[in-house]
Design an enzyme around this catalytic site. Sequence first.
Site, short mmCIF file in Angstrom:
data_model
loop_
_atom_site.label_atom_id
_atom_site.label_comp_id
_atom_site.label_asym_id
_atom_site.label_seq_id
_atom_site.Cartn_x
_atom_site.Cartn_y
_atom_site.Cartn_z
N HIS A 202 0.82 -1.21 0.00
CA HIS A 202 0.00 0.00 0.00
C HIS A 202 0.85 1.26 0.00
CE1 HIS A 202 -3.07 -3.01 0.77
NE2 HIS A 202 -3.78 -2.20 0.03
N GLU A 444 -10.84 -11.63 -3.81
CA GLU A 444 -9.39 -11.48 -3.70
C GLU A 444 -8.77 -12.53 -2.79
OE1 GLU A 444 -8.50 -7.56 -2.18
OE2 GLU A 444 -10.17 -7.59 -0.78
N ASP A 468 -4.28 -9.04 -3.83
CA ASP A 468 -4.46 -9.99 -2.73
C ASP A 468 -4.68 -11.40 -3.24
OD1 ASP A 468 -4.10 -8.73 -0.20
OD2 ASP A 468 -5.80 -7.46 -0.71
N CYS A 515 -9.72 -4.99 -10.42
CA CYS A 515 -9.22 -3.72 -9.87
C CYS A 515 -7.84 -3.84 -9.22
CB CYS A 515 -10.22 -3.11 -8.90
SG CYS A 515 -10.40 -4.05 -7.38
C1 PEP Z 1 -6.32 -6.00 -4.52
O1 PEP Z 1 -6.08 -6.68 -3.52
O2 PEP Z 1 -6.01 -6.35 -5.68
C2 PEP Z 1 -6.98 -4.69 -4.38
C3 PEP Z 1 -7.37 -4.00 -5.43
O3 PEP Z 1 -7.13 -4.19 -3.13
P1 PEP Z 1 -5.88 -3.61 -2.28
O4 PEP Z 1 -4.71 -3.47 -3.21
O5 PEP Z 1 -6.32 -2.31 -1.73
O6 PEP Z 1 -5.68 -4.64 -1.23
MG MG Z 2 -7.02 -6.22 -1.67
#
Ligand code: PEP
Ligand code: MG
Length: 593
Positions: A202, A444, A468, A515
Site C-alpha cells: 500500500h 481477492e 491480494d 481492480c
Molecule cells: C487488490 O487486492 O487487488 C486490491 C485491489 O485491493 P488492495 O490493493 O487495496 O488490497
Molecule cells: Mg485487496
Amino acid sequence: MNNNSEINSGSETVILGIAGAPGIVVGRLFVLRRDKIIIKREIIPQAEIESEIQKFRDAVNESVAEIAKIKRNISGKIDDEAAGILEAHVMSVNDVELHKEVESIIRKDRLNAEFAYNGLISKVIASLEASDSDYLRQRVFDIKGIRSRVLSNLRGMKQQSPIDVEVPSIIAAKSLSAGEVAQMAGSKVLGLITAAGGATSHTALLAKSLNIPAVLGIEEKYSLLKDGMDLILDGNQGKIILSPTRVTNELYRDRRRKFKREHEQLLVARDEPALTLDGHRVELLANIELISEVDKALAVGAEGIGLYRSEFMYFTHGCLPSEEQQYRVYSAIVKKMAPNPVTIRTFDLGGDKFIDETSRPYEQNPFLGWRAIRISLALPEYFKSQLRAILKATVHGNVSIMIPMVCDLSEVKIALRIFRDVQEELSHQGIPFDALTKFGVMIEVPSAALSADVIASHVDFFSIGTNDLTQYTLAVDRGNEMLKDLFQSFHPAVLKLTSMTVDAAKRACIPVSVCGELAGDPLAAALLIGFGATSLSAPYASLPLIKNIIRKVNYEEAKHLSEQALKMESTSEVRNLLANFLTEIFEGMSSPI
Ligand code: PEP
Ligand code: MG
C-alpha cells in the site's frame, strides 16, 4: 532476491530495486533518521527532579508543535477535515490529568520521566483495549502514536518523518507506512526509496496516487545511501543511480523528455471509448486513494472510479473519521464524478495499513489476521456509520458499495443484513438515499474465487483484487521484498481463479471488474478482456496506455489469447505469450513494454 542489485560503473553506483511508482526524478538524498526506543527504569537523584519534570513538559510541548506542523502541511491539501482531527490529537497529548500523575510519580517515586509516562499511558491503552465501546477501542491506535511521539521527544531521539524534509529532496527510509506516505501530499518529497516493500504494497499504491516516483525493496543496498548524495531515481525501471556521471545525467534528461512525450501522445484517445476493433466495449475506471485524484482521473479520461480505497481517509485524518466527515468526503468524490459511477470500498484496514509502527496491533500474520471486512463485522457500530455515510452520499450521483476481503458467503450475508438494516433506519428517519444502490464484493481470496458461484447470487457485482488474490493464492506476502520474484500475478493458478470468477459472474449475469494492479499492466489488458471482465479499474496514470491497447485489440482474438493463457504451465510461458501478442498488435510502433 536479486544478486545483481548493485552495479559500479566509473564513479556512479547503480542499485536495482522494485519499481514502486513511475517517473524519473533527479535530486539530493534525505535519509530519514529513525531510532528505536527502549524504555529503561531509572531512579532520579533528588536534585534533578525538577529538571526531569521540565524535560517531560518540553517533550509534550514539542509533540504538540509537531502535530501542529503536520496539521499545517495536510490541511487544504488532502481535505480540510484533517485539521479538526489533528486538533483532537493535540488535546490527547495535552491530557492535563495524565501529566499531573506523571509529574507526581517523578516527584514521589523519583522515577525517570519516560518510564513514568510510558507506564501510565500504557495503562490507558490497556483499558481502552479492554473497553466494550468500539469507539474507545479505536482510540488505541491514536494513543499509541502519541505515546511514541512523546517518548521520542523525551529521549531527544529523532523519529523523522516526510514532513521534516525542508528542501525538495528524494527521501530514503528502511520502511514507510502508508500513513507516512499520506503525509507526503504537498510536501517537499520528490521521490522515495525504501529498503523494504513490494510493488503492490500500500506504500507503493499511495506513492502512485501522489505521483511520487518510488523505488522500493533495495534491501541491504540501503546501507549505501548517505544523506546529501546526488542521485537519479528511475521509478519506471526500479533503478537508483548514486552520484551519476555527466553522461548518465544527460541520458536521463532525454529519458524524462521521452517519458513525458509518450504520455502526451497516449492522451490523444482520451475522449474516445475503450472499444475493441470489433466493437466490444470495456469500461475503464480509476482506482483512487485521495480526493485529489478525482480530477487527475478525469483528466486522463477515466469513466468513473472503480475502487475508492476509503481506508486511506484514516491516514489523512490520523484516526478513523466520523460519519459526518466520511459523508463529506464521499459526497465530494461522488459529486465531482457525477454522473459517472463511483465504487466505494468499505474500510480495508489491517495487513500493511496502519498509521505507524506503534499503532500496529501485534499479530503474527497481519495479512491473515484482523483485516478488512473482519474488522468491520467485529465493530458493527463503525461499519454501520460507514454504510450510513455512503448511503447518504448516494443522492449526489452514481454510487456502489463494495466489501473487501470476503472469504465466505456467511460474511456476505451478515454484511448484507447490516446494509439492509441501515437502509431501513435511514428510511425511518426520513433521510434520503438511493434505494437501488448496488452492493458488491471483492474477490481477492482463493476461497471466495472458488465459491464465486454461490456468492454471485447474493450480490450485484464482483471486483477481482488481483493483488491480494496473488498474495493469498501463492502464499507470498505482497510487501516482502525478499519474495518479489515469487509475487506473480500471471501465475497460472492466479489466472485460473480469475477466469473462474469471471465465468461465475457471467452465469449470474452480474458485472465483473478487475481492480488489482494487474488491470493497469499493459501485458494483462487483452487477457482480462478475453476472460470477460466488463471493466478494468487501475491507477489513473496507467489508463491512457490500457485504452490504447484495447483500441488495437480484436475481442475474438483476446478470447482466444485468454484460452491459450489458461493452458500455460508457468508464469514465464504466460508472460511470453502475452508479450508476443502485444508486440504483434504494436507492430512497427515502439512496444509499450
Ligand atoms: C487488490 O487486492 O487487488 C486490491 C485491489 O485491493 P488492495 O490493493 O487495496 O488490497
Ligand atoms: Mg485487496
